[in-house]
Design an enzyme around this catalytic site. Structure first.
Site, PDB file in Angstrom:
ATOM      1  N   PHE A  21       0.822  -1.220   0.000  1.00  0.00           N
ATOM      2  CA  PHE A  21       0.000   0.000   0.000  1.00  0.00           C
ATOM      3  C   PHE A  21       0.858   1.274   0.000  1.00  0.00           C
ATOM      4  O   PHE A  21       0.833   2.078  -0.951  1.00  0.00           O
ATOM      5  CB  PHE A  21      -0.936  -0.067   1.214  1.00  0.00           C
ATOM      6  N   ILE A  22       1.662   1.469   1.031  1.00  0.00           N
ATOM      7  CA  ILE A  22       2.402   2.740   1.138  1.00  0.00           C
ATOM      8  C   ILE A  22       3.570   2.762   0.155  1.00  0.00           C
ATOM      9  O   ILE A  22       3.816   3.770  -0.514  1.00  0.00           O
ATOM     10  CB  ILE A  22       2.897   2.991   2.582  1.00  0.00           C
ATOM     11  N   THR A 110      10.508 -11.555   9.088  1.00  0.00           N
ATOM     12  CA  THR A 110      10.521 -10.484   8.076  1.00  0.00           C
ATOM     13  C   THR A 110      10.906  -9.144   8.694  1.00  0.00           C
ATOM     14  O   THR A 110      11.817  -8.463   8.220  1.00  0.00           O
ATOM     15  CB  THR A 110       9.132 -10.363   7.406  1.00  0.00           C
ATOM     16  N   THR A 149       6.591   2.696  12.876  1.00  0.00           N
ATOM     17  CA  THR A 149       5.190   2.973  13.182  1.00  0.00           C
ATOM     18  C   THR A 149       5.046   3.576  14.577  1.00  0.00           C
ATOM     19  O   THR A 149       5.859   3.307  15.463  1.00  0.00           O
ATOM     20  CB  THR A 149       4.377   1.664  13.113  1.00  0.00           C
ATOM     21  N   ASP A 150       3.965   4.331  14.778  1.00  0.00           N
ATOM     22  CA  ASP A 150       3.706   4.875  16.115  1.00  0.00           C
ATOM     23  C   ASP A 150       3.357   3.778  17.126  1.00  0.00           C
ATOM     24  O   ASP A 150       3.419   4.002  18.334  1.00  0.00           O
ATOM     25  CB  ASP A 150       2.589   5.940  16.070  1.00  0.00           C
ATOM     26  N   ALA A 176       5.847  -5.211  18.444  1.00  0.00           N
ATOM     27  CA  ALA A 176       7.104  -5.628  19.090  1.00  0.00           C
ATOM     28  C   ALA A 176       8.166  -5.906  18.027  1.00  0.00           C
ATOM     29  O   ALA A 176       9.345  -5.589  18.214  1.00  0.00           O
ATOM     30  CB  ALA A 176       6.870  -6.863  19.949  1.00  0.00           C
ATOM     31  N   ASN A 204      -2.308   5.134   8.232  1.00  0.00           N
ATOM     32  CA  ASN A 204      -2.483   5.704   6.893  1.00  0.00           C
ATOM     33  C   ASN A 204      -3.807   5.254   6.281  1.00  0.00           C
ATOM     34  O   ASN A 204      -4.306   4.175   6.596  1.00  0.00           O
ATOM     35  CB  ASN A 204      -1.388   5.178   5.956  1.00  0.00           C
ATOM     36  N   LEU A 214      -8.895  -1.251   8.576  1.00  0.00           N
ATOM     37  CA  LEU A 214     -10.209  -0.695   8.932  1.00  0.00           C
ATOM     38  C   LEU A 214     -10.916   0.037   7.782  1.00  0.00           C
ATOM     39  O   LEU A 214     -12.044  -0.329   7.416  1.00  0.00           O
ATOM     40  CB  LEU A 214     -10.079   0.252  10.133  1.00  0.00           C
ATOM     41  N   PRO A 229     -17.821  -5.002  10.945  1.00  0.00           N
ATOM     42  CA  PRO A 229     -17.391  -5.548  12.240  1.00  0.00           C
ATOM     43  C   PRO A 229     -16.555  -4.557  13.059  1.00  0.00           C
ATOM     44  O   PRO A 229     -15.372  -4.356  12.792  1.00  0.00           O
ATOM     45  CB  PRO A 229     -16.554  -6.762  11.849  1.00  0.00           C
ATOM     46  N   VAL A 230     -17.176  -3.951  14.061  1.00  0.00           N
ATOM     47  CA  VAL A 230     -16.471  -2.983  14.912  1.00  0.00           C
ATOM     48  C   VAL A 230     -15.990  -3.719  16.166  1.00  0.00           C
ATOM     49  O   VAL A 230     -16.778  -4.345  16.877  1.00  0.00           O
ATOM     50  CB  VAL A 230     -17.418  -1.818  15.289  1.00  0.00           C
TER      51      VAL A 230
HETATM   52  P1  NAD Z   1       1.547  -3.681   3.247  1.00  0.00           P
HETATM   53  O1  NAD Z   1       1.261  -4.909   4.047  1.00  0.00           O
HETATM   54  O2  NAD Z   1       0.487  -3.109   2.376  1.00  0.00           O
HETATM   55  O3  NAD Z   1       2.807  -3.962   2.295  1.00  0.00           O
HETATM   56  C1  NAD Z   1       3.939  -4.644   2.722  1.00  0.00           C
HETATM   57  C2  NAD Z   1       4.753  -5.028   1.481  1.00  0.00           C
HETATM   58  O4  NAD Z   1       5.946  -5.686   1.912  1.00  0.00           O
HETATM   59  C3  NAD Z   1       4.029  -5.990   0.534  1.00  0.00           C
HETATM   60  O5  NAD Z   1       4.175  -5.564  -0.807  1.00  0.00           O
HETATM   61  C4  NAD Z   1       4.754  -7.300   0.751  1.00  0.00           C
HETATM   62  O6  NAD Z   1       4.751  -8.155  -0.390  1.00  0.00           O
HETATM   63  C5  NAD Z   1       6.153  -6.827   1.103  1.00  0.00           C
HETATM   64  N1  NAD Z   1       6.921  -7.814   1.872  1.00  0.00           N
HETATM   65  C6  NAD Z   1       6.502  -8.486   2.973  1.00  0.00           C
HETATM   66  N2  NAD Z   1       7.466  -9.320   3.385  1.00  0.00           N
HETATM   67  C7  NAD Z   1       8.532  -9.147   2.545  1.00  0.00           C
HETATM   68  C8  NAD Z   1       9.825  -9.727   2.464  1.00  0.00           C
HETATM   69  N3  NAD Z   1      10.221 -10.654   3.344  1.00  0.00           N
HETATM   70  N4  NAD Z   1      10.646  -9.315   1.483  1.00  0.00           N
HETATM   71  C9  NAD Z   1      10.241  -8.390   0.574  1.00  0.00           C
HETATM   72  N5  NAD Z   1       9.026  -7.816   0.593  1.00  0.00           N
HETATM   73  C10 NAD Z   1       8.179  -8.193   1.573  1.00  0.00           C
HETATM   74  O7  NAD Z   1       2.082  -2.632   4.270  1.00  0.00           O
HETATM   75  P2  NAD Z   1       1.894  -1.039   4.312  1.00  0.00           P
HETATM   76  O8  NAD Z   1       0.638  -0.718   5.011  1.00  0.00           O
HETATM   77  O9  NAD Z   1       2.167  -0.499   2.978  1.00  0.00           O
HETATM   78  O10 NAD Z   1       3.090  -0.659   5.303  1.00  0.00           O
HETATM   79  C11 NAD Z   1       4.402  -0.422   4.796  1.00  0.00           C
HETATM   80  C12 NAD Z   1       5.335  -0.131   5.950  1.00  0.00           C
HETATM   81  O11 NAD Z   1       4.865   1.011   6.662  1.00  0.00           O
HETATM   82  C13 NAD Z   1       5.437  -1.253   6.976  1.00  0.00           C
HETATM   83  O12 NAD Z   1       6.786  -1.336   7.391  1.00  0.00           O
HETATM   84  C14 NAD Z   1       4.553  -0.805   8.122  1.00  0.00           C
HETATM   85  O13 NAD Z   1       5.020  -1.317   9.342  1.00  0.00           O
HETATM   86  C15 NAD Z   1       4.720   0.704   8.055  1.00  0.00           C
HETATM   87  N6  NAD Z   1       3.579   1.511   8.537  1.00  0.00           N
HETATM   88  C16 NAD Z   1       2.328   1.280   8.037  1.00  0.00           C
HETATM   89  C17 NAD Z   1       1.279   2.102   8.455  1.00  0.00           C
HETATM   90  C18 NAD Z   1      -0.132   1.911   7.930  1.00  0.00           C
HETATM   91  O14 NAD Z   1      -1.050   2.572   8.421  1.00  0.00           O
HETATM   92  N7  NAD Z   1      -0.363   1.063   6.942  1.00  0.00           N
HETATM   93  C19 NAD Z   1       1.522   3.129   9.379  1.00  0.00           C
HETATM   94  C20 NAD Z   1       2.811   3.325   9.872  1.00  0.00           C
HETATM   95  C21 NAD Z   1       3.837   2.508   9.421  1.00  0.00           C
HETATM   96  O1  DAU Z   2      -0.602   3.103  13.789  1.00  0.00           O
HETATM   97  C1  DAU Z   2       0.060   2.631  12.657  1.00  0.00           C
HETATM   98  C2  DAU Z   2      -0.407   1.231  12.332  1.00  0.00           C
HETATM   99  O2  DAU Z   2      -1.719   1.344  11.809  1.00  0.00           O
HETATM  100  C3  DAU Z   2       0.507   0.503  11.347  1.00  0.00           C
HETATM  101  O3  DAU Z   2       1.757   0.312  11.934  1.00  0.00           O
HETATM  102  C4  DAU Z   2      -0.088  -0.849  10.936  1.00  0.00           C
HETATM  103  O4  DAU Z   2       0.709  -1.450   9.938  1.00  0.00           O
HETATM  104  C5  DAU Z   2      -1.487  -0.614  10.407  1.00  0.00           C
HETATM  105  O5  DAU Z   2      -2.088  -1.863  10.096  1.00  0.00           O
HETATM  106  C6  DAU Z   2      -2.343   0.143  11.425  1.00  0.00           C
HETATM  107  O6  DAU Z   2      -2.596  -0.670  12.581  1.00  0.00           O
HETATM  108  P1  DAU Z   2      -4.036  -0.680  13.306  1.00  0.00           P
HETATM  109  O7  DAU Z   2      -4.157  -1.950  14.061  1.00  0.00           O
HETATM  110  O8  DAU Z   2      -4.295   0.577  14.018  1.00  0.00           O
HETATM  111  O9  DAU Z   2      -4.969  -0.694  11.988  1.00  0.00           O
HETATM  112  P2  DAU Z   2      -6.276  -1.502  11.592  1.00  0.00           P
HETATM  113  O10 DAU Z   2      -6.766  -0.902  10.327  1.00  0.00           O
HETATM  114  O11 DAU Z   2      -6.084  -2.980  11.638  1.00  0.00           O
HETATM  115  O12 DAU Z   2      -7.278  -1.102  12.747  1.00  0.00           O
HETATM  116  C7  DAU Z   2      -7.595   0.253  13.013  1.00  0.00           C
HETATM  117  C8  DAU Z   2      -8.545   0.278  14.185  1.00  0.00           C
HETATM  118  O13 DAU Z   2      -9.799  -0.300  13.764  1.00  0.00           O
HETATM  119  C9  DAU Z   2      -8.093  -0.562  15.357  1.00  0.00           C
HETATM  120  O14 DAU Z   2      -8.494   0.083  16.566  1.00  0.00           O
HETATM  121  C10 DAU Z   2      -8.850  -1.869  15.202  1.00  0.00           C
HETATM  122  C11 DAU Z   2     -10.135  -1.433  14.566  1.00  0.00           C
HETATM  123  N1  DAU Z   2     -10.784  -2.412  13.658  1.00  0.00           N
HETATM  124  C12 DAU Z   2     -10.046  -2.935  12.651  1.00  0.00           C
HETATM  125  C13 DAU Z   2     -10.592  -3.840  11.770  1.00  0.00           C
HETATM  126  C14 DAU Z   2      -9.775  -4.439  10.668  1.00  0.00           C
HETATM  127  C15 DAU Z   2     -12.125  -2.741  13.812  1.00  0.00           C
HETATM  128  O15 DAU Z   2     -12.813  -2.239  14.724  1.00  0.00           O
HETATM  129  N2  DAU Z   2     -12.672  -3.641  12.954  1.00  0.00           N
HETATM  130  C16 DAU Z   2     -11.958  -4.218  11.948  1.00  0.00           C
HETATM  131  O16 DAU Z   2     -12.525  -5.065  11.188  1.00  0.00           O
END
Ligand code: NAD
Ligand code: DAU
Length: 358
Positions: A21-22, A110, A149-150, A176, A204, A214, A229-230
Site C-alpha cells: 500500500f504505502i 521479516t 510505526t507509532d 514488538a 495511513n 479498517l 465488524p467494529v
Molecule cells: P503492506 O502490508 O500493504 O505492504 C507490505 C509489502 O511488503 C508488501 O508488498 C509485501 O509483499 C512486502 N513484503 C513483505 N514481506 C517481505 C519480504 N520478506 N521481502 C520483501 N518484501 C516483503 O504494508 P503497508 O501498510 O504499505 O506498510 C508499509 C510499511 O509502513 C510497513 O513497514 C509498516 O510497518 C509501516 N507503517 C504502516 C502504516 C499503515 O497505516 N499502513 C503506518 C505506519 C507505518
Molecule cells: O498506527 C500505525 C499502524 O496502523 C501501522 O503500523 C499498521 O501497519 C497498520 O495496520 C495500522 O494498525 P491498526 O491496528 O491501528 O490498523 P487496523 O486498520 O487494523 O485497525 C484500526 C482500528 O480499527 C483498530 O483500533 C482496530 C479497529 N478495527 C479494525 C478492523 C480491521 C475494527 O474495529 N474492525 C476491523 O474489522
C-alpha cells in the site's frame, strides 16, 4: 554550501515492499517529484504485495522491479553489487496486527531479520573501508531509512501525545517486531556509524490499501451491504494520515533529515473507529444497521496520537489533506476501482506477476 547526507544529485533508491500500500504510493510519488531518481523495487509479493498498484510506472526506464525476499542475504548483496544504490527505504514488512496475533513467527523473521539483512548489506556496500571494524566512513550521500510505526510506543490514555524520546512499549507481536527493528537500526548507527533515519507514522489511509485494514474493509463491506465488524466498543482512537502526506514526509526526511534521528509523522487527526465507520456509511448512503459490534482484538491499544512538532518545525513538512477531503477521495477511489478490490479479495491479482513477468 556543503551537501547534507541524503542529498545527492542522482539517487538510486532501493525501495523494499514497494508493491504494498504505502510503498507503491511512495514509488509513484517519488518518480513524479524527482525526475532524476532511479528506483529498484524489491518485493517478495506476499498476499499484500500487488504489482497492479504500480501499473502507472511499469514502463518507466527509471523503475525496476525485483521479486525477492529481504531475508535473502545473497540476493540483497547481489543487488548492491548490480546497482549503484545510494538509499534504502525499508517498507517491507508484515503489517497487519490481527495477523500477528494469529501467526507471529513471520512478523519476527521479516520485520526483524529482514531489516538486519538490509542494514548489514548496506553497511558492507557503502563502507569505504569495509574490512576495518572501527571505520565509520561511508560513501557520500548514502542513507538507510527505516519506515516504522507509532505503535512501537504502545498505547496512550485519554491525554498526551507520542514524542520521539518516549520509551518503546509495544503491545502486539507486530509492534514488538517493529520496535525490535528500530533498535537494530539504532545499533547500526551507534556501533557502525551507518547513516540512518527512522520515521514513526500513524495510521495511513488512501488508494491501494489492502481491504483487511479498517477503512478499506469498511468501505468494501459497506458498498456490498455486508456487516461492518467494529471491535469492542468502537471508541479506540487512531491519528489518521493520508498516504500521500506520509510519502511527502519520508521525502522530506530523505532530503533534510539528520542522520541518526527519529521523526514522528502524524496528521493531528484523532478519530474514534466508530466515527469513521459512521462517516463511511453516511457518504455511501447506507444504514447504520450494518454496524455489528464484535469481540475485541486481544491487547487492543486504546489510543494513538502523534506529536509531529519535530518534523514540522525542523524539516518544514506538514500534512496537506484534510480528513474530510482525503476520505471523500478515498471512498470515491474504491467506488471507481471495484475490479481492483474484487481481484484483491479473490487473490486473483497474484496471477498478475506470472502474466507480466514470467
Ligand atoms: P503492506 O502490508 O500493504 O505492504 C507490505 C509489502 O511488503 C508488501 O508488498 C509485501 O509483499 C512486502 N513484503 C513483505 N514481506 C517481505 C519480504 N520478506 N521481502 C520483501 N518484501 C516483503 O504494508 P503497508 O501498510 O504499505 O506498510 C508499509 C510499511 O509502513 C510497513 O513497514 C509498516 O510497518 C509501516 N507503517 C504502516 C502504516 C499503515 O497505516 N499502513 C503506518 C505506519 C507505518
Ligand atoms: O498506527 C500505525 C499502524 O496502523 C501501522 O503500523 C499498521 O501497519 C497498520 O495496520 C495500522 O494498525 P491498526 O491496528 O491501528 O490498523 P487496523 O486498520 O487494523 O485497525 C484500526 C482500528 O480499527 C483498530 O483500533 C482496530 C479497529 N478495527 C479494525 C478492523 C480491521 C475494527 O474495529 N474492525 C476491523 O474489522
Amino acid at each position: 554550501m556543503s551537501k547534507k547526507l541524503g542529498q545527492t544529485d542522482s539517487r538510486v533508491l532501493l525501495v523494499t515492499g514497494g508493491a504494498g500500500f504505502i510503498g507503491s504510493n511512495f514509488i509513484t510519488y517519488i518518480l513524479q517529484k524527482h525526475p532524476e531518481d532511479t528506483i529498484i523495487n524489491l518485493d517478495v509479493l506476499t498476499y499484500a504485495g500487488n504489482l497492479e498498484n504500480l501499473k502507472g510506472v511499469e514502463g518507466d526506464p527509471r523503475y525496476t522491479f525485483i521479486k525477492g525476499d529481504i531475508r535473502d542475504r545473497d540476493m540483497v548483496r547481489g543487488l548492491f553489487k548490480t546497482y549503484p544504490i545510494t538509499h534504502v527505504v525499508n517498507f517491507a514488512a508484515e503489517s497487519h496486527v490481527d495477523r500477528s496475533i494469529v501467526d507471529p513467527d513471520i512478523f519476527l523473521t521479516t520485520n526483524i531479520i529482514g531489516t538486519e539483512v538490509l542494514l548489514d548489506e548496506a553497511k558492507r556496500a557503502w563502507k569505504i573501508y569495509p574490512e576495518d571494524k572501527y571505520s565509520k566512513e561511508y560513501k557520500e550521500g548514502v542513507r538507510f531509512h527505516q519506515v516504522s510505526t507509532d505503535e512501537v510506543y504502545g498505547a496512550l490514555g485519554k491525554e498526551g501525545l507520542f514524542v520521539e524520546s518516549m520509551p518503546l512499549l509495544p503491545n502486539s507481536p507486530y509492534s514488538a517486531s517493529k520496535a525490535s527493528a528500530d533498535l537494530i537500526v539504532r545499533s547500526y548507527q551507534k556501533t557502525f556509524g551507518l547513516p540512518v533515519t527512522v520515521s514513526r507514522c500513524s495510521n495511513n489511509y488512501g488508494a491501494y490499501q489492502f481491504p483487511e485494514k479498517l477503512i478499506p474493509l469498511m468501505i468494501n463491506n459497506c458498498i456490498n451491504d455486508r456487516s461492518l465488524p467494529v471491535y469492542g466498543d468502537g471508541m479506540q482512537i487512531r491519528d489518521w494520515l493520508h498516504v500521500i502526506d506520509h510519502c511527502s514526509a519520508i521525502d522530506a526526511i530523505l532530503e533534510k533529515g539528520e542522520t541518526g534521528d527519529i521523526y514522528n509523522i502524524g496528521g493531528n487527526n484523532e478519530k474514534a473507529n466508530i466515527e469513521i465507520v459512521k462517516l463511511i456509511i453516511k457518504t455511501l448512503g447506507k444504514s447504520e444497521e450494518l454496524i455489528t459490534y464484535v469481540k475485541d482484538r486481544p491487547g487492543h491499544d486504546r489510543r494513538y496520537a502523534i506529536d509531529n512538532t519535530k518534523i514540522t518545525s525542523q524539516l518544514g513538512w506538514k500534512p496537506t489533506y484534510t480528513f474530510e477531503q482525503g476520505m471523500k477521495e478515498t471512498i470515491q477511489w474504491y467506488l471507481d476501482n471495484q475490479k481492483w478490490i474484487e481481484r484483491v479479495v479473490s487473490g486473483d491479482y497474484q496471477g498478475y506477476y506470472e502474466r507480466m513477468y514470467c
